[in-house]
Design an enzyme around this catalytic site. Structure first.
Site, PDB file in Angstrom:
ATOM      1  N   TYR A  52      -7.526   1.188   0.994  1.00 24.28           N
ATOM      2  CA  TYR A  52      -7.600   2.415   1.783  1.00 24.28           C
ATOM      3  C   TYR A  52      -8.972   3.075   1.633  1.00 24.28           C
ATOM      4  O   TYR A  52      -9.248   3.789   0.661  1.00 24.28           O
ATOM      5  CB  TYR A  52      -6.507   3.397   1.354  1.00 24.28           C
ATOM      6  CG  TYR A  52      -5.090   2.879   1.464  1.00 24.28           C
ATOM      7  CD1 TYR A  52      -4.762   1.818   2.298  1.00 24.28           C
ATOM      8  CD2 TYR A  52      -4.067   3.450   0.716  1.00 24.28           C
ATOM      9  CE1 TYR A  52      -3.462   1.348   2.393  1.00 24.28           C
ATOM     10  CE2 TYR A  52      -2.761   2.993   0.814  1.00 24.28           C
ATOM     11  CZ  TYR A  52      -2.465   1.939   1.649  1.00 24.28           C
ATOM     12  OH  TYR A  52      -1.177   1.483   1.742  1.00 24.28           O
ATOM     13  N   HIS A 138      -0.324  -6.552  -2.870  1.00 21.68           N
ATOM     14  CA  HIS A 138      -0.484  -6.032  -1.510  1.00 21.68           C
ATOM     15  C   HIS A 138      -0.682  -7.156  -0.499  1.00 21.68           C
ATOM     16  O   HIS A 138      -1.596  -7.971  -0.629  1.00 21.68           O
ATOM     17  CB  HIS A 138      -1.711  -5.103  -1.487  1.00 21.68           C
ATOM     18  CG  HIS A 138      -1.755  -4.151  -0.361  1.00 21.68           C
ATOM     19  ND1 HIS A 138      -2.869  -3.382  -0.082  1.00 21.68           N
ATOM     20  CD2 HIS A 138      -0.840  -3.810   0.584  1.00 21.68           C
ATOM     21  CE1 HIS A 138      -2.620  -2.603   0.958  1.00 21.68           C
ATOM     22  NE2 HIS A 138      -1.404  -2.858   1.391  1.00 21.68           N
TER      23      HIS A 138
END
Length: 320
Positions: A52, A138
């Protein structure tokens, strides 16, 4: 703390992709204010990732949480995308993965033990913490064997050493997550988009398996990337333009919700939160006002008859 805030604290988490300038830039002050508002509203679960904003989300979240009692909140981050210096950066390049940040570093997919340890060490530095609570592997759907051999055992070892509290997987693919729940000692997952008011493929195997094995589910993507995010259905699904048949289905769901005095996003949150495997619903926010709106919707009462009506009209499958 009010009853509404109690419920928000237990059921609602703050997804921090927006803190990494997802789609558009925000100031540091706005990012800190969002986290501060979430805290004041009773939210105590915060989810971030190196992905992010190329580490920006983690850095901002660490600053915003500094000074908060560490034992009063739960923090998760992720491994699998290792951030490394970008040798091609000349001062003008921008990230091309949806975040409005300079491309000073690049992401390298790596699910090996060494990469996991390096990634977590860097995350702790950016966050300014000495431990995290949950580490999710992830988006490893294309690296299943590497993850089973490297990332998951490394995280389990860290859990046994007390560096982590929980080991998990996070992705949009329910069948791949089900394999990990069957074959590895994970204790939490972050499921994005595959269990929502619009579609429930995770009911086939994944969610019953999580209930059976006591694996906690952090549910993300409950608006299917936009189509359920507003009272009048949007046109974005799975980060792309929604097929007309899905837009029509969402419109019909919204009509039924309106008959029961509930807006579409409120119903979308309540539906996911009601499943016994779901521990927290994770929602992002791009402003202080949106935090308050999320909390209000997460705390709203939804009549059970709404779900019965949706089932009767063929718009929702029965659980179980």
């Amino acid at each position: 703390m009010s009853g509404a805030n109690d419920r928000a604290r237990v059921r609602l988490g703050l997804g921090c992709a927006q803190l990494g300038n997802l789609y558009r830039a925000m100031s540091d002050e706005s990012a800190y204010a969002i986290v501060g508002e979430a805290w004041s509203q009773g939210i105590r679960y915060f989810d971030t990732a190196p992905h992010y904003g190329l580490g920006l989300s983690e850095s901002r979240l660490g600053v915003a949480l500094a000074g908060r009692p560490r034992d009063e909140y739960v923090l998760s981050t992720k491994v699998g995308r290792l951030l490394e210096e970008n040798p091609a950066y000349t001062g003008v390049e921008r990230d091309t993965d949806g975040f409005d940040v300079p491309a000073t570093v690049v992401r390298r997919y790596d699910y090996s033990r060494d990469a996991v340890l390096r990634s977590l060490e860097s995350s702790l530095t950016r966050l300014g913490l000495d431990r995290i609570d949950i580490a999710f592997v992830h988006d490893c759907e294309d690296y299943v064997e590497e993850t089973l051999a490297g990332a998951v055992p490394a995280l389990i070892e860290l859990r046994e050493q007390g560096v982590l509290r929980h080991v998990g997987l996070g992705m949009n693919f329910d069948k791949v997550l089900a394999r990990f729940v069957r074959e590895s000692d994970v204790d939490t997952i972050r499921l994005a988009g595959r269990y929502s008011l619009l579609e429930q493929p995770a009911l086939e195997e994944l969610l019953p398996l999580c209930v059976e094995r006591g694996v906690r589910v952090m549910a993300a993507g409950v608006f299917n990337s936009g189509i359920l995010a507003t009272p009048t259905p949007g046109t974005t699904y799975n980060y792309e333009s929604a097929p007309p048949e899905l837009v029509e289905k969402a419109r019909r769901i919204a009509e039924v919700c309106t008959r029961f005095g509930v807006d579409l996003p409120t119903a979308a949150i309540a539906f996911v939160a009601a499943h016994p495997a779901v521990e927290s619903v994770v929602l992002g926010a791009s402003s202080v006002a949106q935090v308050g709106q999320n909390v209000a919707r997460a705390s709203a009462e939804v009549p059970p008859a709404l779900w019965d009506a949706l089932v009767e009209e063929g718009l929702l499958r029965e659980a179980g």
